[in-house]
Every structure is written in structure tokens, then in C-alpha cells.
Write a protein that holds these residues in place. Sequence first.
Motif, PDB file in Angstrom:
ATOM      1  N   ARG A 220      78.054-103.337-101.963  1.00  0.00           N
ATOM      2  CA  ARG A 220      78.803-102.135-102.321  1.00  0.00           C
ATOM      3  C   ARG A 220      77.880-100.927-102.439  1.00  0.00           C
ATOM      4  NH1 ARG A 220      80.755-106.107-105.476  1.00  0.00           N
ATOM      5  NH2 ARG A 220      79.567-105.536-107.318  1.00  0.00           N
ATOM      6  N   LYS A 222      78.542 -96.282-103.177  1.00  0.00           N
ATOM      7  CA  LYS A 222      79.500 -95.198-103.375  1.00  0.00           C
ATOM      8  C   LYS A 222      79.475 -94.264-102.169  1.00  0.00           C
ATOM      9  CE  LYS A 222      80.719 -96.149-107.717  1.00  0.00           C
ATOM     10  NZ  LYS A 222      82.111 -96.502-108.100  1.00  0.00           N
ATOM     11  N   ASP A 223      80.646 -93.890-101.680  1.00  0.00           N
ATOM     12  CA  ASP A 223      80.684 -92.901-100.612  1.00  0.00           C
ATOM     13  C   ASP A 223      80.582 -91.500-101.206  1.00  0.00           C
ATOM     14  OD1 ASP A 223      83.185 -92.173-101.596  1.00  0.00           O
ATOM     15  OD2 ASP A 223      84.305 -93.063 -99.930  1.00  0.00           O
ATOM     16  N   ASP A 225      82.662 -89.362-101.870  1.00  0.00           N
ATOM     17  CA  ASP A 225      83.722 -89.032-102.823  1.00  0.00           C
ATOM     18  C   ASP A 225      83.693 -89.907-104.073  1.00  0.00           C
ATOM     19  OD1 ASP A 225      84.832 -87.047-101.101  1.00  0.00           O
ATOM     20  OD2 ASP A 225      85.749 -88.648 -99.914  1.00  0.00           O
ATOM     21  N   ASN A 227      83.867 -93.236-104.095  1.00  0.00           N
ATOM     22  CA  ASN A 227      84.639 -94.465-103.946  1.00  0.00           C
ATOM     23  C   ASN A 227      83.731 -95.642-103.574  1.00  0.00           C
ATOM     24  OD1 ASN A 227      87.188 -93.074-104.272  1.00  0.00           O
ATOM     25  ND2 ASN A 227      86.874 -92.276-102.199  1.00  0.00           N
ATOM     26  N   ASP A 228      84.093 -96.838-104.024  1.00  0.00           N
ATOM     27  CA  ASP A 228      83.372 -98.044-103.624  1.00  0.00           C
ATOM     28  C   ASP A 228      83.657 -98.380-102.161  1.00  0.00           C
ATOM     29  OD1 ASP A 228      82.187 -98.398-106.035  1.00  0.00           O
ATOM     30  OD2 ASP A 228      83.080-100.359-106.460  1.00  0.00           O
TER      31      ASP A 228
END
Length: 338
Positions: A220, A222-223, A225, A227-228
Motif C-alpha cells: 500500500r 497513499k496517492d 489525494d 487514498n490508499d
Amino acid sequence: MNSFRQKLIQLFTATILILFFSFGVHAQRNITVRKNIPLDSIRLSDPYILADQKSNSYYMTGTGGMIWKSKDLKSWEGPYRVTKTDPESWMGHRPMIWAAELHAYKGKYYYFATFTNTNVKIDTVAGNIIDRRASHVLVSDQPEGPYLPMADPTYLPADKPTLDGTFWVDKDGKPYMVYCYEWLQNLNGTIEKIELKPDLSGSLGEGKLLFKASDSPWSREKDKDGNDVPNKVTDGPFLFNTGSGRLGMLWTSWIYDKYVQGVAYSESGTLDGPWIQEKEPITPLNFGHGMIFTTFENKTLMSVHSHRSENGRYIRVPHLFEVDLTGDKLVVVGPYKP
């Protein structure tokens, strides 16, 4: 790319460059060989251990182009410089050497490694300038080298950054290199295969996709934004068979800022897959880039490195885990102390 990943890349690149120029350039003329060194006192990324039956010795390599030797896995001697690359080749005069592996095959010893020429840039993607980097193979008559270039000047495309090449002979009897196509360019790292010539002196045809980083259910990041999303990184593939004959692959990625190793299994029993990813990683957090070998006492071990950052510098130490391959899946038994 999120800011943390960008910072992580910068820290890693800076650390490698500092270590390379301070150790590689100056120390290569006068390497201090040490003896009776415990495994956990060695600083080494991507440790790979060859248990050589002919010499009844263990040879450990990894990032940096050096080899360590041991008779018992407990006390090590080294490092020894073992590579002799061609300064007129694409690698340049003093290439970085990452994730080296040693493979005994048909009476010779082969050195699979990632070579990076920082003086040649092949692309810029998302603000990242990408160096000329590729997996390549050297050869020697002895496990301690010297390892020298073979016939083909390149194994993989010059315009693609590839790394962490490993070796496998598939059910068709043909030798292959399995490697990563780096996420820095494709933004979703892949693991691929390419057929090798019978004497491993070059490659045949083109690479073929096995799976993508985004196929992982456990990695995983974070992008932009927040988000995962699945992590972009594919790192350190290594092939193995279970006791039931099932084909598996170790590979490493990240869970946010934690380095960790997972495993996938081929439904067909061949490199062509399809590859089914296990739902959870198999190592503790901050352990990865593993390989499996059998000791002279017939014990099955997995070599990995631990990973931590201190004052912007990566500290990586080889560790051993005992594993059980007798069933249908790899089972990590626990840490192994030589």
C-alpha cells in the motif's frame, strides 16, 4: 508520487552515491579484508547466499559488487571484490552494482546483478531523472570469481530501467532471467521474464510480463489525494519450488514506509503463471529482498536484509529465517541464528 515516496527515493539515491564514492572509488584500490565477522555485524543490502558443494563453503554477495565467505554461516570473511566489467561498455568505468546473485550452472558460476551508469540518463518521468540501469550476467570458473562479461553487451532494452535479475530453468528446460521493470518509468513496476541463451551469454527475444505491482493485495501507499492504493514497487524476485512441486516467487514491496516481502504462486507451475498473490506478506515489517538456500546440514533457510533509516541513511543487515517448504506453501518458521 507522494512527497514521502519522493523523499525516500532521494534519501536512497544520496545514500547509495555516498557509499559508492566513499567506498567504491577509494576502497577498491585498498580493500580491508576482515575475518571472523558475525553475520549481524555485516552491513549489506540484498544478501544472496550460495552454498557451494565443491568448496564446502558459503558465498554471500548483494549490493556493492563484493563477496563474503564462510564455512558455517556464523563467522564470515571479506569483503572481496570479484567483478571485472568492461569500462568501454554501457556500464562505464565504475558502475554501481546492486542486488547481485551467484548461480552455479553447468560447471560454471554466474553473477546476476543490476549495473547502473549514473553518467548516462535515459528518461525523465514525473520529475525523476532515470539513469541507465539494467540487469546483466557475468561468468567465472570459480565461485569467488573473477566474474567477467560474456558475449552479449546487453541483455535487456537500453531505454528501460531494469533491476534485480534472478535465474530460473523452467519446465521447458530453457534458462530464463526474471527481473523487475522499474516503476520509476512505468509508474506500476512489473516482474517479467526473458529467455537466455543456453550458456547464459545473452538473451533471446523480448521480455514477457508476469505480473504488476498493482496485483498485490498487501502492499500500500497513499496517492496524491491521500487514498490508499497498491504500492508501485516491485523488488527482488526469487523463484522456488515447494515440496509438492508448486512454483513460488518471493518479491518485495512496501506498506507505506515499511519494507516487506510477499509471495506469489504460479497456477500452471511455470513462469507463465497466472500468478496468484498471497493475501498477506510473509516477513515482519522492514525485512525483505529474500532468497532461499539449503545448508550443508540440509536445513532450508531464507536470507533477507533488515531495513531502517538513521539520520537519512539506510542501515541494512543480513538476517536468516528458517523456512519449511515440505508442503504446498512456504512457511516461515522463525529467525535462525547460526
